[in-house]
Scaffold this motif. Structure first.
Motif, PDB file in Angstrom:
ATOM      1  N   ARG A  10       0.836  -1.209   0.000  1.00 24.59           N
ATOM      2  CA  ARG A  10       0.000   0.000   0.000  1.00 24.59           C
ATOM      3  C   ARG A  10       0.871   1.260   0.000  1.00 24.59           C
ATOM      4  O   ARG A  10       0.622   2.215  -0.729  1.00 24.59           O
ATOM      5  N   SER A  11       1.927   1.254   0.791  1.00 27.74           N
ATOM      6  CA  SER A  11       2.851   2.381   0.850  1.00 27.74           C
ATOM      7  C   SER A  11       3.544   2.586  -0.494  1.00 27.74           C
ATOM      8  O   SER A  11       3.684   3.722  -0.962  1.00 27.74           O
ATOM      9  N   ASN A  12       3.967   1.512  -1.120  1.00 22.91           N
ATOM     10  CA  ASN A  12       4.602   1.581  -2.435  1.00 22.91           C
ATOM     11  C   ASN A  12       3.641   2.176  -3.473  1.00 22.91           C
ATOM     12  O   ASN A  12       4.020   3.048  -4.263  1.00 22.91           O
ATOM     13  N   LEU A  13       2.391   1.734  -3.450  1.00 25.88           N
ATOM     14  CA  LEU A  13       1.394   2.237  -4.392  1.00 25.88           C
ATOM     15  C   LEU A  13       1.078   3.711  -4.143  1.00 25.88           C
ATOM     16  O   LEU A  13       0.885   4.481  -5.083  1.00 25.88           O
ATOM     17  N   ARG A  14       1.029   4.123  -2.883  1.00 24.45           N
ATOM     18  CA  ARG A  14       0.807   5.547  -2.565  1.00 24.45           C
ATOM     19  C   ARG A  14       1.926   6.400  -3.160  1.00 24.45           C
ATOM     20  O   ARG A  14       1.683   7.490  -3.675  1.00 24.45           O
ATOM     21  N   GLY A  15       3.155   5.913  -3.067  1.00 23.04           N
ATOM     22  CA  GLY A  15       4.291   6.629  -3.640  1.00 23.04           C
ATOM     23  C   GLY A  15       4.186   6.748  -5.150  1.00 23.04           C
ATOM     24  O   GLY A  15       4.471   7.805  -5.724  1.00 23.04           O
ATOM     25  N   LEU A  16       3.773   5.671  -5.812  1.00 27.02           N
ATOM     26  CA  LEU A  16       3.589   5.710  -7.269  1.00 27.02           C
ATOM     27  C   LEU A  16       2.454   6.664  -7.658  1.00 27.02           C
ATOM     28  O   LEU A  16       2.541   7.370  -8.651  1.00 27.02           O
ATOM     29  N   ALA A  17       1.411   6.674  -6.871  1.00 17.35           N
ATOM     30  CA  ALA A  17       0.244   7.507  -7.171  1.00 17.35           C
ATOM     31  C   ALA A  17       0.532   8.990  -7.007  1.00 17.35           C
ATOM     32  O   ALA A  17      -0.143   9.827  -7.620  1.00 17.35           O
ATOM     33  N   ALA A  18       1.519   9.329  -6.226  1.00 13.50           N
ATOM     34  CA  ALA A  18       1.838  10.746  -6.004  1.00 13.50           C
ATOM     35  C   ALA A  18       2.247  11.432  -7.302  1.00 13.50           C
ATOM     36  O   ALA A  18       2.082  12.645  -7.435  1.00 13.50           O
ATOM     37  N   ASN A  19       2.741  10.660  -8.260  1.00  8.86           N
ATOM     38  CA  ASN A  19       3.249  11.242  -9.504  1.00  8.86           C
ATOM     39  C   ASN A  19       2.288  11.140 -10.683  1.00  8.86           C
ATOM     40  O   ASN A  19       2.670  11.465 -11.800  1.00  8.86           O
TER      41      ASN A  19
ATOM     42  N   ALA B 145      -7.243   7.304   0.412  1.00 13.18           N
ATOM     43  CA  ALA B 145      -7.951   8.555   0.134  1.00 13.18           C
ATOM     44  C   ALA B 145      -7.106   9.657   0.752  1.00 13.18           C
ATOM     45  O   ALA B 145      -6.813   9.638   1.940  1.00 13.18           O
ATOM     46  N   THR B 146      -6.700  10.606  -0.086  1.00 11.02           N
ATOM     47  CA  THR B 146      -5.926  11.748   0.383  1.00 11.02           C
ATOM     48  C   THR B 146      -6.694  12.998  -0.023  1.00 11.02           C
ATOM     49  O   THR B 146      -6.783  13.319  -1.197  1.00 11.02           O
ATOM     50  N   GLY B 147      -7.269  13.659   0.959  1.00 17.56           N
ATOM     51  CA  GLY B 147      -8.122  14.798   0.649  1.00 17.56           C
ATOM     52  C   GLY B 147      -9.338  14.307  -0.126  1.00 17.56           C
ATOM     53  O   GLY B 147     -10.083  13.467   0.344  1.00 17.56           O
ATOM     54  N   ARG B 148      -9.508  14.798  -1.345  1.00 23.00           N
ATOM     55  CA  ARG B 148     -10.618  14.382  -2.197  1.00 23.00           C
ATOM     56  C   ARG B 148     -10.148  13.475  -3.327  1.00 23.00           C
ATOM     57  O   ARG B 148     -10.865  13.247  -4.293  1.00 23.00           O
ATOM     58  N   LYS B 149      -8.937  12.957  -3.219  1.00 16.54           N
ATOM     59  CA  LYS B 149      -8.360  12.064  -4.235  1.00 16.54           C
ATOM     60  C   LYS B 149      -8.394  10.620  -3.740  1.00 16.54           C
ATOM     61  O   LYS B 149      -8.075  10.331  -2.592  1.00 16.54           O
ATOM     62  N   LEU B 150      -8.777   9.715  -4.639  1.00 19.77           N
ATOM     63  CA  LEU B 150      -8.834   8.295  -4.346  1.00 19.77           C
ATOM     64  C   LEU B 150      -7.846   7.570  -5.241  1.00 19.77           C
ATOM     65  O   LEU B 150      -7.680   7.937  -6.400  1.00 19.77           O
ATOM     66  N   VAL B 151      -7.222   6.520  -4.722  1.00 12.82           N
ATOM     67  CA  VAL B 151      -6.272   5.728  -5.499  1.00 12.82           C
ATOM     68  C   VAL B 151      -6.729   4.271  -5.478  1.00 12.82           C
ATOM     69  O   VAL B 151      -7.069   3.733  -4.416  1.00 12.82           O
ATOM     70  N   PHE B 152      -6.717   3.646  -6.667  1.00 11.67           N
ATOM     71  CA  PHE B 152      -7.134   2.255  -6.815  1.00 11.67           C
ATOM     72  C   PHE B 152      -6.057   1.463  -7.547  1.00 11.67           C
ATOM     73  O   PHE B 152      -5.358   1.996  -8.416  1.00 11.67           O
ATOM     74  N   TYR B 153      -5.971   0.169  -7.214  1.00  9.51           N
ATOM     75  CA  TYR B 153      -5.007  -0.722  -7.869  1.00  9.51           C
ATOM     76  C   TYR B 153      -5.694  -2.037  -8.225  1.00  9.51           C
ATOM     77  O   TYR B 153      -6.453  -2.583  -7.426  1.00  9.51           O
ATOM     78  N   ARG B 154      -5.411  -2.506  -9.423  1.00 13.19           N
ATOM     79  CA  ARG B 154      -5.842  -3.839  -9.846  1.00 13.19           C
ATOM     80  C   ARG B 154      -4.839  -4.342 -10.867  1.00 13.19           C
ATOM     81  O   ARG B 154      -4.531  -3.641 -11.830  1.00 13.19           O
ATOM     82  N   ARG B 155      -4.315  -5.520 -10.661  1.00 13.15           N
ATOM     83  CA  ARG B 155      -3.351  -6.099 -11.598  1.00 13.15           C
ATOM     84  C   ARG B 155      -4.050  -6.360 -12.917  1.00 13.15           C
ATOM     85  O   ARG B 155      -5.128  -6.948 -12.972  1.00 13.15           O
TER      86      ARG B 155
ATOM     87  N   GLU C  60      -7.364  -1.187 -16.293  1.00 15.93           N
ATOM     88  CA  GLU C  60      -6.835  -2.331 -17.037  1.00 15.93           C
ATOM     89  C   GLU C  60      -5.571  -1.935 -17.807  1.00 15.93           C
ATOM     90  O   GLU C  60      -4.654  -2.727 -17.944  1.00 15.93           O
ATOM     91  N   LYS C  61      -5.516  -0.701 -18.264  1.00 19.85           N
ATOM     92  CA  LYS C  61      -4.358  -0.224 -19.026  1.00 19.85           C
ATOM     93  C   LYS C  61      -3.210   0.250 -18.137  1.00 19.85           C
ATOM     94  O   LYS C  61      -2.057   0.213 -18.538  1.00 19.85           O
ATOM     95  N   ARG C  62      -3.523   0.710 -16.912  1.00 20.01           N
ATOM     96  CA  ARG C  62      -2.503   1.356 -16.070  1.00 20.01           C
ATOM     97  C   ARG C  62      -2.192   0.631 -14.769  1.00 20.01           C
ATOM     98  O   ARG C  62      -1.175   0.893 -14.152  1.00 20.01           O
ATOM     99  N   GLU C  63      -3.087  -0.187 -14.300  1.00 28.63           N
ATOM    100  CA  GLU C  63      -3.013  -0.898 -13.028  1.00 28.63           C
ATOM    101  C   GLU C  63      -3.222  -0.011 -11.808  1.00 28.63           C
ATOM    102  O   GLU C  63      -3.702  -0.467 -10.798  1.00 28.63           O
ATOM    103  N   ILE C  64      -2.848   1.245 -11.872  1.00 28.12           N
ATOM    104  CA  ILE C  64      -3.061   2.169 -10.755  1.00 28.12           C
ATOM    105  C   ILE C  64      -3.680   3.443 -11.311  1.00 28.12           C
ATOM    106  O   ILE C  64      -3.218   3.975 -12.323  1.00 28.12           O
ATOM    107  N   ILE C  65      -4.762   3.882 -10.683  1.00 25.61           N
ATOM    108  CA  ILE C  65      -5.435   5.101 -11.137  1.00 25.61           C
ATOM    109  C   ILE C  65      -5.767   5.972  -9.934  1.00 25.61           C
ATOM    110  O   ILE C  65      -5.894   5.503  -8.811  1.00 25.61           O
TER     111      ILE C  65
END
Length: 97
Positions: free
Chosen positions: A7-16, A76-86, A41-46
């Motif tokens: 989860r921490s790794n994905l949060r770091g990727l989502a920051a950019n 969820a950071t503020g009003r931003k949501l992050v999702f991951y699916r392989r 499906e195209k990005r794995e993380i949105i």
């Protein structure tokens, strides 16, 4: 289920990354889920923005979207949501943990 390290790794990727869409006053509807399904499906993380005029509670919207996508709700950071699916596609560069 994601571990805290994943989860921490994905949060770091989502920051950019930029949000792919916004949840507005129409809320979580079928067309939104279809567009998010294609994007994840195209990005794995949105990342998704929940607008104030949507009338939704941000974290609850995140849980609902994750369930409908069959994805992990990362944060969820503020009003931003992050999702991951392989992705099931071999053409996508998979995120490695």
């Amino acid at each position: 289920m994601l571990t805290s390290r994943e989860r921490s790794n994905l949060r770091g990727l989502a920051a950019n990354i930029e949000p792919v869409t916004q949840v507005g006053k129409n809320g979580v509807n079928e067309s939104l889920i279809e567009s998010l399904d294609s994007a994840i499906e195209k990005r794995e993380i949105i990342k998704v923005t929940v607008l104030e005029n949507s009338g939704l509670i941000v974290k609850e919207a995140g849980i609902e979207i994750a369930e409908k996508l069959g994805a992990e709700f990362v944060c969820a950071t503020g009003r931003k949501l992050v999702f991951y699916r392989r992705s099931k596609s071999d053409k996508v560069k998979h995120i490695e943990f």
